[in-house]
Design an enzyme around this catalytic site. Sequence first.
Site, short mmCIF file in Angstrom:
data_model
loop_
_atom_site.label_atom_id
_atom_site.label_comp_id
_atom_site.label_asym_id
_atom_site.label_seq_id
_atom_site.Cartn_x
_atom_site.Cartn_y
_atom_site.Cartn_z
N ASN A 41 -10.15 -19.13 22.73
CA ASN A 41 -11.11 -18.56 22.90
C ASN A 41 -10.23 -17.11 24.07
OD1 ASN A 41 -13.59 -17.00 24.81
ND2 ASN A 41 -13.81 -19.14 25.58
N HIS A 126 -24.89 -29.05 28.80
CA HIS A 126 -25.08 -28.36 30.04
C HIS A 126 -25.90 -28.26 30.96
CE1 HIS A 126 -20.65 -27.02 28.85
NE2 HIS A 126 -21.38 -27.79 28.93
N ARG A 151 -24.09 -31.73 31.45
CA ARG A 151 -23.33 -31.77 32.61
C ARG A 151 -23.34 -30.84 33.87
NH1 ARG A 151 -17.80 -28.06 31.56
NH2 ARG A 151 -19.72 -26.34 32.21
N TYR A 163 -18.11 -20.17 37.68
CA TYR A 163 -17.86 -20.79 36.60
C TYR A 163 -17.82 -21.47 35.81
CZ TYR A 163 -15.51 -21.04 31.88
OH TYR A 163 -15.10 -21.55 30.74
N ASP A 215 -18.07 -31.10 35.50
CA ASP A 215 -16.65 -30.40 34.98
C ASP A 215 -15.96 -29.72 36.26
OD1 ASP A 215 -14.50 -29.43 33.80
OD2 ASP A 215 -15.40 -28.41 32.34
N HIS A 217 -13.33 -28.29 36.06
CA HIS A 217 -11.71 -27.25 35.45
C HIS A 217 -10.54 -26.43 36.12
CE1 HIS A 217 -15.50 -25.85 32.89
NE2 HIS A 217 -15.99 -24.99 34.03
N GLU A 241 -14.47 -33.85 35.28
CA GLU A 241 -13.96 -34.05 34.13
C GLU A 241 -13.07 -32.64 34.51
OE1 GLU A 241 -15.82 -31.84 30.99
OE2 GLU A 241 -14.29 -30.43 30.12
N GLU A 267 -8.75 -31.10 27.20
CA GLU A 267 -9.57 -29.94 26.29
C GLU A 267 -8.00 -29.11 25.81
OE1 GLU A 267 -12.57 -28.91 28.39
OE2 GLU A 267 -12.48 -26.86 28.79
N ARG A 288 -10.32 -35.58 25.82
CA ARG A 288 -11.69 -34.63 25.76
C ARG A 288 -10.41 -33.20 24.81
NH1 ARG A 288 -15.93 -32.64 26.61
NH2 ARG A 288 -14.99 -30.98 27.22
N HIS A 317 -14.13 -31.78 23.22
CA HIS A 317 -14.79 -30.29 23.83
C HIS A 317 -15.90 -30.16 22.07
CE1 HIS A 317 -12.94 -26.31 24.82
NE2 HIS A 317 -13.83 -26.31 25.94
N ASP A 321 -17.65 -21.98 22.47
CA ASP A 321 -16.02 -20.79 21.24
C ASP A 321 -15.87 -22.10 20.61
OD1 ASP A 321 -15.95 -22.16 24.58
OD2 ASP A 321 -13.63 -22.14 23.48
N GLU A 344 -19.43 -33.42 23.02
CA GLU A 344 -20.22 -32.00 23.95
C GLU A 344 -21.00 -30.70 22.66
OE1 GLU A 344 -17.43 -29.44 25.67
OE2 GLU A 344 -18.85 -28.78 26.98
N TRP A 407 -5.96 -22.56 36.43
CA TRP A 407 -7.46 -23.20 35.40
C TRP A 407 -7.35 -24.45 35.35
CZ3 TRP A 407 -11.50 -21.35 33.91
CH2 TRP A 407 -12.40 -21.20 32.77
O1 KDG Z 1 -12.88 -22.39 25.63
C1 KDG Z 1 -12.87 -22.60 26.98
C2 KDG Z 1 -14.22 -23.11 27.96
O2 KDG Z 1 -15.36 -23.26 26.71
C3 KDG Z 1 -14.22 -23.95 28.45
O3 KDG Z 1 -13.10 -23.16 29.98
C4 KDG Z 1 -15.31 -24.72 28.30
O4 KDG Z 1 -14.99 -26.01 30.51
C5 KDG Z 1 -15.01 -25.86 28.94
C6 KDG Z 1 -16.02 -27.13 28.31
O5 KDG Z 1 -15.46 -28.07 28.99
O6 KDG Z 1 -16.77 -26.86 28.04
MG MG Z 2 -13.97 -28.46 30.40
#
Ligand code: KDG
Ligand code: MG
Length: 407
Positions: A41, A126, A151, A163, A215, A217, A241, A267, A288, A317, A321, A344, A407
């Site tokens: 991504n 989600h 989630r 996000y 999550d 992030h 997460e 991930e 993940r 993950h 994407d 997921e 991030w």
């Molecule tokens: O490309 C990164 C996203 O797909 C990601 O941030 C999504 O955190 C994510 C998740 O757990 O699906």
């Molecule tokens: Mg994630």
Amino acid sequence: MSKHDTIVSADVIVTSPGRNFVTLKITTAEGLVGWGDATLNGRELAVASYLRDHVAPLLIGRDPARIEDTWQYLYRGVYWRRGPVTMTSIGAVDLALWDIKGKATDQPVYQLLGGAVRDRVLTYTHATGWDVPQLLDSLDAQRERGFQAIRAQTGVPGLDIVYGVGSPDAGYEPAGRGAAPVEEVWDTAAYLRHAPGALAAAREHVGPEVKLLHDAHHRLTPNEAARLGRALEDVDLFWLEDVTPAENQEVLRHVRRHTTTPLAIGEVFNTVWECQTLITEQLIDYVRTCVTHAGGISHLRRIAALAEVWQVKLGPHGPSDVSPVALAASLHVGLSTPNFAIQEYMGYEPLVHEVFRHDWSYADGHLHPGDAPGLGVEVDEALAARYPYEPAYLPVARRRDGSMTDW
Ligand code: KDG
Ligand code: MG
């Protein structure tokens, strides 16, 4: 495929049926075709170039049956190794070769991995809402679709964008189209004030049976993460997460000492070596790592094997994407791997299902890879060609004082 078959071409397809996907197509002299996902991504073209310019020429003439040797050749044989671009490229080759081996032997890939150890693969999706009532509606909607693991993410009072929180009527897509990333404002203190209450309301609403996940992030410090984990203990999360940035794995020791909330991370990891400390010190409960971004089926199985020894489970993950080719590969691993816990699955826009025609299916909160030979996904190249690449990036976030967050 006879033992004399060879790879005759390796082509990279970049398509954007609503979002960008990079796909590798490997063809053999005997006419077998294997597909691999190479989508990273926001850095799609870097992987496309790595594959086209540095990997494809090396594959021509090789024996497609020698999956492990090709993996070793592309990983160990290369001085500059590891990293997301390299490992995603290797992952795509690995997936395509497993697909070819399955087609050559008329077997779904999970049969070649030792056969099924379960009947179907548990999945989570989600739910999002700008506020708690919207989140509860979103949870209800996902439960009506049969999901038993969800989630839950909400907006944070005082922040305009968060996000992972989509609008209720638009499909969720983490990357924004455009020449540069969208900039968001992030406030950890406001998040920490809001998240425990919102998640407690979610638990109260869905009752004890539904598996709830959340999550963070990678945005927290170790101490903030420890406080959040502790504050969420009564919510009984299935997992919390990505609490801290991935680089400093030792900090998970501090988080672990202060909370029994199950932790999931990985991930953004690309190799088993990045998972090593977290797994062998039992600092996490779920790893993940994604089949595409960590060197394909061959390498994800090594991660699973290490994790199994330490009672850590796989929860790969699988956002929008990760293409339907990678999702298929992850499901073949999931069906045949004892310590696979959950996959997921965010779903795809209808057009993506047309470009990537797949045998895998969703029913009642579970996925199954299907019984077609290989990975069970075929790409409609003519349709894919109608949707050229469009620049798109994940957002970046700044604190209220303008400095960048992790991030
Ligand atoms: O490309 C990164 C996203 O797909 C990601 O941030 C999504 O955190 C994510 C998740 O757990 O699906
Ligand atoms: Mg994630």
